[in-house]
Design a protein around this motif. Structure first.
Motif, PDB file in Angstrom:
ATOM      1  N   PHE C 127       0.808  -1.627  -0.071  1.00 29.53           N
ATOM      2  CA  PHE C 127      -0.460  -0.238   0.066  1.00 29.53           C
ATOM      3  C   PHE C 127       1.024   1.253  -0.100  1.00 29.53           C
ATOM      4  O   PHE C 127       0.490   2.393  -0.877  1.00 29.53           O
ATOM      5  N   PHE C 130       1.635   2.176  -3.599  1.00 26.63           N
ATOM      6  CA  PHE C 130       0.773   2.878  -3.857  1.00 26.63           C
ATOM      7  C   PHE C 130       0.651   4.271  -2.971  1.00 26.63           C
ATOM      8  O   PHE C 130       0.271   5.105  -4.287  1.00 26.63           O
ATOM      9  N   VAL C 131       0.905   4.577  -2.533  1.00 21.85           N
ATOM     10  CA  VAL C 131       0.878   5.592  -2.112  1.00 21.85           C
ATOM     11  C   VAL C 131       2.291   6.921  -2.742  1.00 21.85           C
ATOM     12  O   VAL C 131       1.491   8.148  -2.974  1.00 21.85           O
ATOM     13  N   GLY C 163      -5.734   7.714 -12.870  1.00 21.84           N
ATOM     14  CA  GLY C 163      -6.769   7.539 -11.676  1.00 21.84           C
ATOM     15  C   GLY C 163      -7.481   6.074 -12.287  1.00 21.84           C
ATOM     16  O   GLY C 163      -7.705   5.299 -10.856  1.00 21.84           O
ATOM     17  N   VAL C 164      -7.319   5.359 -13.395  1.00 22.58           N
ATOM     18  CA  VAL C 164      -7.936   4.471 -13.900  1.00 22.58           C
ATOM     19  C   VAL C 164      -7.142   3.203 -13.050  1.00 22.58           C
ATOM     20  O   VAL C 164      -7.001   2.320 -12.501  1.00 22.58           O
ATOM     21  N   VAL C 167      -7.132   2.258  -9.925  1.00 25.64           N
ATOM     22  CA  VAL C 167      -8.170   1.761  -8.929  1.00 25.64           C
ATOM     23  C   VAL C 167      -7.564   0.197  -9.176  1.00 25.64           C
ATOM     24  O   VAL C 167      -7.632  -0.543  -8.066  1.00 25.64           O
ATOM     25  N   PHE C 168      -7.443   0.693 -10.589  1.00 28.50           N
ATOM     26  CA  PHE C 168      -7.054  -1.672 -10.222  1.00 28.50           C
ATOM     27  C   PHE C 168      -5.709  -1.478  -9.467  1.00 28.50           C
ATOM     28  O   PHE C 168      -6.392  -3.000  -8.970  1.00 28.50           O
ATOM     29  N   LEU C 170      -5.141  -0.671  -6.569  1.00 31.67           N
ATOM     30  CA  LEU C 170      -5.835  -0.469  -5.432  1.00 31.67           C
ATOM     31  C   LEU C 170      -6.981  -2.269  -5.235  1.00 31.67           C
ATOM     32  O   LEU C 170      -6.476  -3.575  -3.923  1.00 31.67           O
ATOM     33  N   LEU C 171      -7.341  -2.565  -6.458  1.00 33.98           N
ATOM     34  CA  LEU C 171      -7.850  -3.706  -6.526  1.00 33.98           C
ATOM     35  C   LEU C 171      -6.933  -4.900  -6.091  1.00 33.98           C
ATOM     36  O   LEU C 171      -7.401  -5.596  -5.576  1.00 33.98           O
ATOM     37  N   GLY C 174      -6.252  -4.956  -2.867  1.00 36.16           N
ATOM     38  CA  GLY C 174      -7.473  -5.647  -1.378  1.00 36.16           C
ATOM     39  C   GLY C 174      -7.395  -7.606  -1.924  1.00 36.16           C
ATOM     40  O   GLY C 174      -7.550  -7.664  -0.430  1.00 36.16           O
ATOM     41  N   PHE C 175      -7.304  -7.168  -3.144  1.00 31.41           N
ATOM     42  CA  PHE C 175      -7.474  -9.267  -3.465  1.00 31.41           C
ATOM     43  C   PHE C 175      -6.108  -9.576  -2.754  1.00 31.41           C
ATOM     44  O   PHE C 175      -6.241 -10.911  -1.955  1.00 31.41           O
ATOM     45  N   TYR C 177      -4.585  -8.310  -0.224  1.00 27.18           N
ATOM     46  CA  TYR C 177      -4.448  -8.473   1.547  1.00 27.18           C
ATOM     47  C   TYR C 177      -5.392  -9.682   1.737  1.00 27.18           C
ATOM     48  O   TYR C 177      -5.462  -9.842   2.592  1.00 27.18           O
ATOM     49  N   LEU C 206      -3.826  -7.113 -12.372  1.00 28.41           N
ATOM     50  CA  LEU C 206      -4.274  -6.246 -12.119  1.00 28.41           C
ATOM     51  C   LEU C 206      -2.620  -5.355 -11.338  1.00 28.41           C
ATOM     52  O   LEU C 206      -2.610  -3.808 -11.998  1.00 28.41           O
TER      53      LEU C 206
END
Lengths: 80, 121, 483, 253
Positions: C127, C130-131, C163-164, C167-168, C170-171, C174-175, C177, C206
């Motif tokens: 994460f 990502f930041v 931006g798109v 989102v992917f 982050l998805l 999430g998966f 995690y 992703l």
């Protein structure tokens, strides 16, 4: 409770679809704000009060305000 | 059965929201609408992350007079913390995007990307 | 030895203080930026021997390594951080002779794009990655618009695709995690074998989408030419020299650590080859010099991904060497092209004719960097090209070797076209005053020749870096320790 | 026109088909998987350590208003993740907001254009008075939210956003109301510097960036949780100033 959240999700999806479908940008923005607002309630149902507050204050409140401001600075500002 | 419905309506709903947003980003021609769609994608992925951390019949992760000890079951706090960050980042990106839209509108007097050289695709 | 966290913390502090510096003196921000990047280089050098001996784990907030955010600095991350901060340092020298309208904001964004890229290579947490990607790309969106003109459209395009992509990404996070229950790269890697293979493939896709945007991979790279063409020179330079390097690093780190299966590398190989060939072919047709450099940069990224995903140690070494060379050469190409463009007042290649004698430093810089890219002997590009060809032949990839050679031929054609225009044609134009780039050109030329004549200079870091990235169990062991 | 929508639909559907497969995964008989997808089992996650506050120390039972000197003293676990365990992410996040605010200033090029006001000359007396009453209440609510961020839901972001909303309403309703550029700049710089400064102080005194250097006190009390409240105050000022700055720039553009 499950039924309420499922119902809210349906509302949210409908609002999202409406946000894309509306021709009028202001309605679109308001529909998108509604999506954020329902999402905030859903966050609360998911036991995430912190996130719910953030989504309501930032996602639904400020973002919508910023969108409306930008709209009035562009297309709306010209036509009126 | 009801739990099943609830759980999958969260997953399904948030994934659908992401794809409604993606469809909007790809198909809309109005710059503000593209940003709205991007916002929808953000909301969708945030909802999905929190839903992935949800535990049935658990409490919000706050130790207070209602849940006075950590022996009670709590939902996962990490996705919530991530989503807090992600919401703020998403708003920052949207605001910057709107500023760009205002500037581009000043130049071309249109929000339609098919009338703007350099944004056509 | 200075704590490496400062590489990120100090630019942050300086960026937050930048408006105050501007109030004190309007000339101060550009010197602060220069000093900060110089300081970063010193910090990196002071840690060099230690990291070569053993990778460094920096625990943030004092929490035990795998359970909160930690930074992981091994030889590879060190090399990448050197590249990023080195490019930023050179470009800060170049910036001294430039005047930007909002100078405090320009320099704070410039510092943050550097810090974001450094963070991308140093972090050991998904994460957090990502930041840092967001920090880097938001700084890039804003920096692009300093050029005015059509840069707003370019920036908007980049913002939407970025931006798109986020989102992917982050998805994917999430998966991951949800499946593993941790965000730490080492911990995820340790249990990657237990993840359902289908889920692993989906998350790999992703991540590829999310990070491929920064690494400029096909088909997510259509924003690159616009940004590189429209952005101010220093920004094109940092995007090409530092941000794309950080993207490649992040991609390599994620794929070699989390998905070390052959099938994923085959996908990467295909994507890399397509990026390479398309980049070179389109670059050949360009009339705008910055656009040409942008497509060339794209193609180089494709080449590096292709070579690295061959997966042998020699190939990874060759790819890393090419990455280093690419950063050095592209920074030089962009700053000299920037000077040539402002001298001629046009971005068209045909308008640059005859500048070889009128702007000797910039033309020399452009020429030597072009020669380096083409692989002229005794310049750094020669060594890396040679290593790439021999390693891909050794890996029995004859088709890939052939395609790489074909791409190199196209490259020769379009770079020589520019050099020929500079020196062997003449156009009666009035040459405008431009920035002075003597110091960066000398520094970079020394590096180019130095690495070309004496490549042993970086042999040890390269060796260690390649060994490190290929050995993901060692990464896991280092971070997880005895747990 | 139709063609474009069709392409968009095809791409979206392709992605949907790929990603929705993740939700169909069910472990085969005898297959060892960590977590069944979508079923959160906290015991297998890092989160359990955060809930038990046992990353560095042993597993202890945390009791409201009783447990003392835990490794992270916040009663709100999300707060302890945001402002303590993963505070580096949070630092990055406010940096993103800072960069966006700076970028918006650059994009809208405000120094060169004439400052305009939002068309609110005819704002009614009722609206004006209402917001005059609401303004201090919103400020108070925002302050409460971030000061009690480690005890109850809320914190720096939410508090900052509420404060920014208060300023937004004030700017929209009252034409004479103006926030000086310099005061926003000073607040955001000071807040940012104090966040990094807290981190650097931890680095110097305890050896790692953003490490807690204060006593964590008793869980559930206002003066507890070490540096978390300080970080949240810095975040609140920073977020409030950045969002106000963004809104101000958009209004004046």
């Amino acid at each position: 409770m499950p039924l309420i959240s499922s119902f809210l999700i349906l509302i949210m999806l409908a609002a999202a679809a409406a946000a894309l479908a509306f021709d009028d940008l202001l309605s679109s923005i308001i529909a998108a704000g509604l999506v954020s607002l329902t999402a905030a309630v859903l966050f609360y149902f998911l036991k995430a009060p912190d996130v719910a507050m953030t989504e309501a204050a930032i996602g639904a409140g400020l973002t919508t305000a910023i969108f409306v401001l930008a709209l009035f600075k562009t297309e709306r500002g010209k036509s009126e | 059965m009801l739990n099943f419905l609830e759980e999958w309506s969260f997953f399904g709903g948030s994934i659908l929201l992401i794809f409604i947003g993606l469809y909007g980003v790809l198909s809309r021609k109005n710059m503000i609408k593209i940003l709205i769609s991007l916002g929808l994608m953000d909301t969708g992925v945030n909802l999905l992350l929190v839903a992935l951390g949800y535990v049935e019949a658990a409490n919000a992760p706050i130790i207070n007079s209602v849940n006075p000890s950590n022996a009670a079951a709590f939902v996962d706090p990490i996705p919530q913390a991530l989503v807090l960050t992600s919401i703020v980042i998403g708003t920052a990106v949207l605001a910057l995007g709107l500023a760009l839209v205002m500037k581009i509108y000043d130049k071309y007097s249109t929000l339609n990307i098919s009338e703007i050289r350099g944004l056509k695709w | 030895m200075v704590n490496l966290t400062l590489i990120i913390a100090l630019p942050l502090l300086m960026a937050f203080t930048m408006p105050i510096f501007k109030m004190l003196n309007s000339k101060l921000p550009k010197f602060i930026a220069l000093l900060t990047t110089a300081f970063n280089l010193i910090v990196l050098s002071s840690n060099f021997t230690e990291i070569m001996a053993a990778p460094l784990i920096l625990e943030l907030g004092g929490w035990q390594a795998p359970f909160a955010i930690n930074l992981y600095v091994g030889p590879l991350a060190l090399v990448a951080a050197f590249l990023i901060n080195g490019s930023a340092f050179i470009l800060s020298i170049y910036n001294l002779s430039q005047d930007y309208q909002f100078d405090d904001k320009f320099y704070l964004l410039f510092l943050m794009i550097t810090a974001g890229a450094s963070g991308m290579v140093m972090t050991g947490d998904l994460f957090n990655l990502f930041v840092f990607i967001e920090i880097t790309s938001i700084a890039a969106y804003s920096l692009t618009t300093f050029a005015g003109g059509s840069s707003y459209e370019a920036s908007f395009k980049y913002l939407i695709i970025g931006g798109v992509g986020s989102v992917f990404l982050l998805l994917g996070i999430g998966f991951t995690y949800s499946a593993v229950g941790s965000l730490n790269l080492a911990e995820i890697a340790a249990s990657a074998g237990l993840i359902n293979p289908l889920l692993l493939q989906i998350t790999a896709l992703l991540f590829l989408i999310g990070i491929g945007i920064e690494a400029e991979l096909f088909p997510l790279n259509f924003w690159v030419p616009d940004i590189y063409t429209e952005a101010p020179t220093a920004v094109s330079g940092i995007m090409s020299g530092a941000v794309s390097a950080a993207g490649i690093y992040a991609l390599a780190r994620i794929f070699f650590t989390l998905f070390p299966a052959q099938q994923f590398f085959n996908y990467l190989l295909v994507i890399g080859v397509i990026t390479l060939i398309m980049g070179e072919l389109i670059a050949y047709q360009q009339e705008n010099i910055k656009r040409m450099l942008a497509y060339s940069s794209l193609a180089q990224m494709g080449l590096i991904v292709t070579v690295i995903s061959l997966g042998t140690e020699a190939a990874v070494k060759a790819g890393l060497f090419q990455l280093i060379n690419h950063s050095i050469l592209k920074v030089l190409l962009f700053i000299s092209a920037g000077v040539l463009i402002s001298a001629a007042g046009s971005k068209k290649i045909k308008d640059l004719a005859g500048l070889g004698t009128k702007k000797p430093t910039a033309a020399f810089g452009f020429t030597i960097a072009a020669m380096g890219i083409l692989g002229v002997p005794f310049l750094n590009g020669f060594i890396s090209k040679f290593m790439i060809i021999s390693s891909s032949l050794n890996a029995d990839q004859f088709l890939i070797t052939f395609l790489i050679l074909a791409a190199a031929l196209i490259e020769i054609a379009y770079y020589l076209k520019v050099v020929q225009k500079l020196y062997f044609e003449d156009l009666e134009i009035e040459v405008k005053n431009t920035a002075v780039i003597t110091v960066p050109v000398i520094l970079l030329t020394l590096l180019i020749i130095g690495l070309g004549v004496y490549p042993q200079l970086i042999a040890e870091p390269l060796e260690k870096a390649a060994a490190e990235i290929l050995n993901n169990s060692r990464y896991i062991m280092t971070v997880l320790g005895g747990i | 026109m139709k063609f474009r929508n069709l392409i968009a639909l095809v791409i979206t559907a392709a992605f949907a088909l790929i990603i929705l497969q993740a939700f169909t995964i069910t472990p085969a008989a005898g297959e060892i998987t960590l977590n069944e997808f979508g079923k959160a089992d906290i015991n297998n996650r890092t989160a359990q350590l955060y809930l038990n506050k046992s990353v560095n120390t042993d597993n202890k039972k945390v009791i409201y208003q009783e447990s003392k000197n835990l490794e992270s003293g916040s009663a709100n676990i999300v707060t302890s993740v945001v402002a303590n365990y993963r505070s580096f992410d949070t630092l990055g996040e406010i940096t993103v907001l800072f960069l966006a605010a700076a970028g918006i200033g650059v994009v809208l090029n405000l120094e060169n254009s004439k400052k305009k006001k939002f068309a609110a000359d005819d704002s009614s007396l009722i609206l004006n008075t209402g917001i005059k009453l609401l303004f201090p209440l919103l400020l108070l609510a925002g302050t409460y939210i971030f000061v009690y961020g480690h005890l109850s839901p809320g914190g720096g972001f939410q508090g900052g956003a509420v404060i920014a909303t208060a300023f937004l309403l004030k700017m929209l309703s009252d034409n004479k109301f103006e926030i000086k550029e310099i005061s926003i700049t000073l607040v955001e710089s000071t807040a940012g510097i104090s966040f990094v400064g807290l981190g650097l102080y931890g680095l110097v005194t305890r050896g790692s960036f953003l490490e807690n250097f204060m006593a964590t006190g008793t869980v559930g009390q206002l003066f507890s949780a070490g540096i978390i409240p300080l970080i949240y105050i810095a975040i609140a000022f920073k977020v409030g100033a950045e969002l106000t700055n963004i809104v101000k720039n958009l209004i004046e553009a």
